[in-house]
Write a protein that holds these residues in place. Structure first.
Motif, PDB file in Angstrom:
ATOM      1  N   GLN B  32      13.442  -0.666   6.256  1.00 28.54           N
ATOM      2  CA  GLN B  32      12.862   0.002   7.430  1.00 28.54           C
ATOM      3  C   GLN B  32      13.056  -0.859   8.677  1.00 28.54           C
ATOM      4  OE1 GLN B  32       8.750   0.975   6.774  1.00 28.54           O
ATOM      5  NE2 GLN B  32       9.168   1.762   4.742  1.00 28.54           N
ATOM      6  N   ARG B  33      12.763  -2.153   8.521  1.00 27.50           N
ATOM      7  CA  ARG B  33      12.878  -3.063   9.675  1.00 27.50           C
ATOM      8  C   ARG B  33      14.294  -3.071  10.234  1.00 27.50           C
ATOM      9  NH1 ARG B  33       9.535  -6.912   6.772  1.00 27.50           N
ATOM     10  NH2 ARG B  33      11.384  -7.995   6.063  1.00 27.50           N
ATOM     11  N   GLU B  34      15.268  -2.989   9.305  1.00 24.90           N
ATOM     12  CA  GLU B  34      16.666  -3.054   9.734  1.00 24.90           C
ATOM     13  C   GLU B  34      17.235  -1.662  10.037  1.00 24.90           C
ATOM     14  OE1 GLU B  34      18.411  -5.260   6.535  1.00 24.90           O
ATOM     15  OE2 GLU B  34      17.189  -7.022   6.983  1.00 24.90           O
ATOM     16  N   ASN B  35      16.360  -0.672  10.084  1.00 18.08           N
ATOM     17  CA  ASN B  35      16.756   0.709  10.420  1.00 18.08           C
ATOM     18  C   ASN B  35      17.792   1.299   9.467  1.00 18.08           C
ATOM     19  OD1 ASN B  35      15.081   0.894  12.682  1.00 18.08           O
ATOM     20  ND2 ASN B  35      16.573  -0.242  13.902  1.00 18.08           N
ATOM     21  N   HIS B  36      17.763   0.881   8.194  1.00 18.10           N
ATOM     22  CA  HIS B  36      18.675   1.466   7.217  1.00 18.10           C
ATOM     23  C   HIS B  36      18.067   2.712   6.590  1.00 18.10           C
ATOM     24  CE1 HIS B  36      21.608  -1.620   7.461  1.00 18.10           C
ATOM     25  NE2 HIS B  36      20.817  -2.565   7.025  1.00 18.10           N
ATOM     26  N   ILE B  37      16.763   2.830   6.669  1.00 19.15           N
ATOM     27  CA  ILE B  37      16.079   3.895   5.948  1.00 19.15           C
ATOM     28  C   ILE B  37      14.761   4.226   6.661  1.00 19.15           C
ATOM     29  CG2 ILE B  37      14.837   2.307   4.398  1.00 19.15           C
ATOM     30  CD1 ILE B  37      15.483   4.219   2.112  1.00 19.15           C
ATOM     31  N   GLY B  38      14.362   5.508   6.670  1.00 19.44           N
ATOM     32  CA  GLY B  38      13.115   5.891   7.308  1.00 19.44           C
ATOM     33  C   GLY B  38      11.920   5.578   6.425  1.00 19.44           C
ATOM     34  N   ILE B  39      10.723   5.554   7.022  1.00 18.12           N
ATOM     35  CA  ILE B  39       9.511   5.204   6.265  1.00 18.12           C
ATOM     36  C   ILE B  39       9.281   6.170   5.105  1.00 18.12           C
ATOM     37  CG2 ILE B  39       6.977   5.033   6.402  1.00 18.12           C
ATOM     38  CD1 ILE B  39       7.365   3.991   9.260  1.00 18.12           C
ATOM     39  N   GLU B  40       9.431   7.494   5.389  1.00 16.33           N
ATOM     40  CA  GLU B  40       9.163   8.489   4.352  1.00 16.33           C
ATOM     41  C   GLU B  40      10.091   8.285   3.153  1.00 16.33           C
ATOM     42  OE1 GLU B  40       9.872   9.182   7.461  1.00 16.33           O
ATOM     43  OE2 GLU B  40       8.093  10.103   8.325  1.00 16.33           O
ATOM     44  N   LYS B  41      11.362   8.130   3.452  1.00 15.31           N
ATOM     45  CA  LYS B  41      12.341   8.012   2.380  1.00 15.31           C
ATOM     46  C   LYS B  41      12.117   6.728   1.565  1.00 15.31           C
ATOM     47  CE  LYS B  41      17.192   8.910   1.505  1.00 15.31           C
ATOM     48  NZ  LYS B  41      18.548   8.875   2.034  1.00 15.31           N
ATOM     49  N   SER B  42      11.697   5.704   2.249  1.00 13.76           N
ATOM     50  CA  SER B  42      11.552   4.409   1.565  1.00 13.76           C
ATOM     51  C   SER B  42      10.422   4.405   0.549  1.00 13.76           C
ATOM     52  CB  SER B  42      11.340   3.297   2.584  1.00 13.76           C
ATOM     53  OG  SER B  42      10.027   3.334   3.074  1.00 13.76           O
ATOM     54  N   VAL B  43       9.466   5.338   0.700  1.00 19.63           N
ATOM     55  CA  VAL B  43       8.348   5.356  -0.254  1.00 19.63           C
ATOM     56  C   VAL B  43       8.459   6.480  -1.279  1.00 19.63           C
ATOM     57  CG1 VAL B  43       6.706   4.161   1.219  1.00 19.63           C
ATOM     58  CG2 VAL B  43       6.909   6.645   1.375  1.00 19.63           C
ATOM     59  N   GLN B  44       9.496   7.322  -1.121  1.00 19.23           N
ATOM     60  CA  GLN B  44       9.609   8.456  -2.041  1.00 19.23           C
ATOM     61  C   GLN B  44      10.344   8.102  -3.333  1.00 19.23           C
ATOM     62  OE1 GLN B  44      11.271  11.462   0.450  1.00 19.23           O
ATOM     63  NE2 GLN B  44       9.306  12.030   1.324  1.00 19.23           N
ATOM     64  N   GLY B  45      11.567   7.636  -3.206  1.00 25.25           N
ATOM     65  CA  GLY B  45      12.376   7.375  -4.404  1.00 25.25           C
ATOM     66  C   GLY B  45      11.901   6.137  -5.145  1.00 25.25           C
ATOM     67  N   ARG B  46      12.365   5.998  -6.379  1.00 27.86           N
ATOM     68  CA  ARG B  46      11.979   4.813  -7.171  1.00 27.86           C
ATOM     69  C   ARG B  46      12.719   3.573  -6.672  1.00 27.86           C
ATOM     70  NH1 ARG B  46      12.250   5.219 -13.341  1.00 27.86           N
ATOM     71  NH2 ARG B  46      11.011   3.345 -13.141  1.00 27.86           N
ATOM     72  N   LEU B  47      13.941   3.765  -6.197  1.00 29.59           N
ATOM     73  CA  LEU B  47      14.755   2.673  -5.649  1.00 29.59           C
ATOM     74  C   LEU B  47      14.678   1.419  -6.540  1.00 29.59           C
ATOM     75  CD1 LEU B  47      13.853   3.004  -1.835  1.00 29.59           C
ATOM     76  CD2 LEU B  47      15.672   4.144  -3.064  1.00 29.59           C
ATOM     77  N   THR B  48      14.963   1.599  -7.800  1.00 30.46           N
ATOM     78  CA  THR B  48      14.810   0.497  -8.765  1.00 30.46           C
ATOM     79  C   THR B  48      15.686  -0.707  -8.430  1.00 30.46           C
ATOM     80  OG1 THR B  48      16.376   1.683 -10.146  1.00 30.46           O
ATOM     81  CG2 THR B  48      14.067   1.874 -10.754  1.00 30.46           C
ATOM     82  N   HIS B  49      16.794  -0.428  -7.725  1.00 35.28           N
ATOM     83  CA  HIS B  49      17.671  -1.544  -7.380  1.00 35.28           C
ATOM     84  C   HIS B  49      17.035  -2.499  -6.369  1.00 35.28           C
ATOM     85  CE1 HIS B  49      18.368   1.608  -4.448  1.00 35.28           C
ATOM     86  NE2 HIS B  49      18.927   0.734  -3.638  1.00 35.28           N
ATOM     87  N   LEU B  50      15.910  -2.052  -5.779  1.00 28.38           N
ATOM     88  CA  LEU B  50      15.224  -2.926  -4.821  1.00 28.38           C
ATOM     89  C   LEU B  50      14.081  -3.709  -5.478  1.00 28.38           C
ATOM     90  CD1 LEU B  50      15.083  -0.620  -1.665  1.00 28.38           C
ATOM     91  CD2 LEU B  50      16.751  -2.385  -2.230  1.00 28.38           C
ATOM     92  N   SER B  51      13.852  -3.474  -6.756  1.00 28.80           N
ATOM     93  CA  SER B  51      12.831  -4.248  -7.481  1.00 28.80           C
ATOM     94  C   SER B  51      13.560  -5.365  -8.219  1.00 28.80           C
ATOM     95  CB  SER B  51      12.092  -3.358  -8.478  1.00 28.80           C
ATOM     96  OG  SER B  51      11.479  -2.313  -7.793  1.00 28.80           O
ATOM     97  N   HIS B  52      13.535  -6.518  -7.612  1.00 27.17           N
ATOM     98  CA  HIS B  52      14.342  -7.615  -8.171  1.00 27.17           C
ATOM     99  C   HIS B  52      13.620  -8.389  -9.261  1.00 27.17           C
ATOM    100  CE1 HIS B  52      17.018  -6.511  -5.097  1.00 27.17           C
ATOM    101  NE2 HIS B  52      16.413  -7.119  -4.103  1.00 27.17           N
ATOM    102  N   LEU B  53      12.437  -7.930  -9.585  1.00 29.10           N
ATOM    103  CA  LEU B  53      11.633  -8.634 -10.576  1.00 29.10           C
ATOM    104  C   LEU B  53      11.157  -7.595 -11.580  1.00 29.10           C
ATOM    105  CD1 LEU B  53      10.263 -11.366 -11.136  1.00 29.10           C
ATOM    106  CD2 LEU B  53       8.458 -10.682  -9.584  1.00 29.10           C
TER     107      LEU B  53
END
Lengths: 230, 267
Positions: B32-53
Motif C-alpha cells: 500500500q505504501r508503495e502504491n502497488h495495491i489498494g487498501i481494499e485489495k490488500s486485505v481481501q486475498g490470502r496473498l500467501t506469498h506475502l507471509s514469509h513466516l
C-alpha cells in the motif's frame, strides 16, 4: 570420373544444417543461466532490449530476452526433430552409430585405429563412422534426450514437485556440459582437413566419391556392396 | 551497520502466531505504501506469498505424554546464501545488515533461487520470487522486524549479532541447567559448507532439532553435483581446446614431414 554415392540424404542434411544454428542459439541463450561468467551475453543483448522496452535493468532485460530465445529455439528444435527421429527409428538397427564389432577389445582396437589415423597419419579402413564418431553420436543421443525431457520438465515445473524440478535443473546443466565438451571436439574434427569430404557431403553435396569411400571407409564400402547399394 | 540477527526461542513461544500475522500485515502495508495495491485489495486475498513466516505446528508423542512443537519455515538469511549465488540477474542482494533480499524489479521468476535454497524457502508468484527480507527497511530506520515487534512473549528477539548471540547462549545455558536437557543455538555456528552461519537462529533442545525441522546438514545433492560438473566442464573445455590446438599444430608438422619425404601428395 568416380561414381557419386549418397552418404547423407536430404532429411539428414536439412536436420543437421538447422541443428547447427538452433544448438548455437540454445547454447548462447543458456550459458548465462548456467554461470555468471557468461553475464556479458545477457548484458550485450540487454542494452538494446532495455532501450526498446524502457527497462531500468539491463541484465534482467537481457536475460528475459535470452529466455525467450531459449524457449523458442527449443520448441523449434523439437518440431524439427520429429521427422528426423521417425526416420532414424525406422532404420534403428542399421544406424552408423552402432559398433561395427561389439565388445571391449573391438572398442580398444577402434581407438588404436583412430590413433593410427589422427596421430600417425597412417591409412586405416573405417566404417562410415570411426569409433570416436560412434561414441560421440551415442553421447549426443543420450544427452539430447535428457536435455529435452528435463527442459520440458522445467518449462512445466508447476506441474511437478519442487524436488523433481531441482533434479531436472541439475540434469539439464550436467547433460549440457557433457554435450558441450563433445561438441568442441566435434567442431574441431568437422573442420579438420582429414574430414574435408565428410564436411562437403554434409553441408553441400550429400555425396562422396565411390573411390574415396572404398579407400577411406572400407568397412562401409563392403557393407554398401553387400546391400547392393553400389 | 553491524550484522543484524534474529532469534526464535522455542521455550517461551506460546504459539499465538502473532509473528506470522505481523509479517503478513507488514508486507500488505508495504504494498500500500508503495502504491502497488489498494487498501481494499490488500486485505481481501490470502496473498500467501506475502507471509514469509509459516508456522508448522506438530504434536509429538501420544497422549497423555504428548507435546506440541511449532517449527517455523522461513528464510535463514544464510551467510553463504546459495540463492544469492545462483540468481542469474543479481536480483538477490545483501543489505547493510546482511539481510538477503529479493529485488522485485530485477527478478524474472526463473526459479533458480528456489532450486538452490536447501530450505525450500522462496515462493514464485506472478513471475517473481518472494521470501523474507528481514524487514531491512524497518531495521535500517531503527525499528525491529515486524515478527519480533509482534511477539508478546519474548520468544523472538533481534539486534546486532553480538547482542543476539550473547542473549541466545545465556538462555540456552539457563534452559539446559533448569530442564536437564541440552539446549543448543541452531545456526549460531557454521551449519555446513553450503549455507555457513545463519542470521536467523533458533534456541532448541538438542533432541528436538529434527522435530523443529532444523536441518544440521542442509544441502541439495543435485545442485552440489551441478556445481561440481560445472568446474569439471570448465577445466575439461579448456583442456579440449588446448588439446585441439596442440593436435592441429602436431598434425600439420607431421603432414609437412610426410610431404617432404614424398609419402603423401600435397593437395
Amino acid at each position: 570420373m568416380s561414381k557419386k554415392i549418397v552418404v547423407y540424404n536430404n532429411v539428414e542434411r536439412f536436420f543437421h544444417y538447422h541443428l547447427v544454428h538452433l544448438v548455437a542459439f540454445l547454447t548462447i541463450s543458456g550459458l548465462p543461466i548456467l554461470s555468471h561468467k557468461f553475464d556479458f551475453i545477457a548484458y550485450g543483448l540487454g542494452i538494446p532490449v532495455a532501450a526498446l522496452t524502457n527497462s531500468q535493468n539491463v541484465l534482467s532485460a537481457g536475460m528475459s530476452a535470452l529466455r525467450f530465445i531459449h524457449y523458442s529455439s527449443a520448441f523449434l528444435l523439437t518440431l524439427l526433430s520429429i521427422p528426423f527421429v521417425f526416420m532414424m527409428l525406422r532404420k534403428i538397427a542399421h544406424l552408423s552409430m552402432w559398433p561395427d564389432r561389439w565388445g571391449v577389445q573391438a572398442t580398444i582396437d577402434g581407438f588404436k585405429e583412430m590413433w593410427k589415423f589422427y596421430i600417425k597419419q597412417e591409412h586405416v579402413r573405417f566404417g562410415k563412422m570411426n569409433t570416436g564418431q560412434k561414441l560421440f553420436a551415442q553421447v549426443v543421443v543420450i544427452t539430447m534426450i535428457v536435455l529435452t525431457i528435463s527442459g520440458y520438465m522445467l518449462v512445466f515445473r508447476e506441474s511437478i514437485s519442487s524436488d523433481l524440478a531441482t533434479y531436472a535443473r541439475a540434469a539439464h546443466a550436467i547433460s549440457f556440459i557433457i554435450l558441450g565438451m563433445m561438441l568442441i571436439i566435434h567442431l574441431y574434427l568437422a573442420v579438420h582437413p582429414t574430414n574435408k569430404n565428410s564436411y562437403e557431403a554434409m553441408f553441400h553435396t550429400g555425396t562422396m566419391d565411390e573411390e574415396f569411400i572404398k579407400d577411406h571407409h572400407g568397412i562401409y564400402y563392403d557393407k554398401l556392396k553387400k546391400e547392393n547399394k553400389i | 551497520m553491524s550484522v543484524n540477527m534474529k532469534c526464535y526461542d522455542t521455550t517461551p513461544c506460546i504459539r499465538c502466531f502473532a509473528c506470522m500475522v505481523g509479517c503478513s500485515v507488514e508486507n500488505r502495508l508495504r504494498l500500500q505504501r508503495e502504491n502497488h495495491i489498494g487498501i481494499e485489495k490488500s486485505v481481501q486475498g490470502r496473498l500467501t506469498h506475502l507471509s514469509h513466516l509459516s508456522p508448522q505446528r506438530r504434536e509429538l508423542g501420544t497422549f497423555p505424554n504428548s507435546r506440541q512443537v511449532t517449527a517455523f519455515h522461513h528464510c535463514n538469511h544464510c551467510e553463504d546464501a546459495p540463492c544469492l549465488e545462483i540468481c542469474p540477474v543479481d536480483a538477490i542482494i545483501r543489505r547493510e545488515g546482511k539481510e538477503v533480499v529479493v529485488v522485485q524489479d530485477r527478478c524474472i521468476g526463473c526459479s533458480s533461487c528456489l532450486d538452490a535454497c536447501p530450505f525450500d524457502v522462496p515462493v514464485i508468484k506472478n513471475g517473481k520470487a518472494y521470501k523474507c527480507h528481514g524487514c531491512y527497511d524497518r531495521v535500517e530506520n531503527g525499528l525491529k522486524q515486524s515478527c519480533v515487534n509482534s511477539c508478546p512473549s519474548g520468544a523472538m528477539f533481534s539486534g546486532t549479532k553480538e547482542e543476539v548471540l550473547e542473549e541466545a547462549h545465556k538462555r540456552a545455558e539457563l534452559y539446559t541447567k533448569k530442564t536437564g536437557k541440552e539446549h543448543v543455538v541452531y545456526g549460531a555456528n557454521k551449519v555446513n559448507g553450503t549455507v555457513g552461519e545463519l542470521r536467523w537462529i533458533t534456541i532448541v533442545p538438542k533432541e528436538d532439532l529434527e522435530a523443529y525441522k532444523l536441518d544440521t546438514d542442509p544441502k541439495k545433492l543435485a545442485m552440489s553435483a551441478r556445481e561440481a560438473v560445472k568446474v569439471v566442464g570448465a577445466v575439461g573445455s579448456v583442456a579440449i581446446v588446448a588439446g585441439s590446438i596442440g593436435h592441429l599444430i602436431y598434425w600439420l608438422g607431421k603432414r609437412k614431414e610426410k610431404i617432404s619425404k614424398g609419402e603423401v601428395e600435397e593437395k
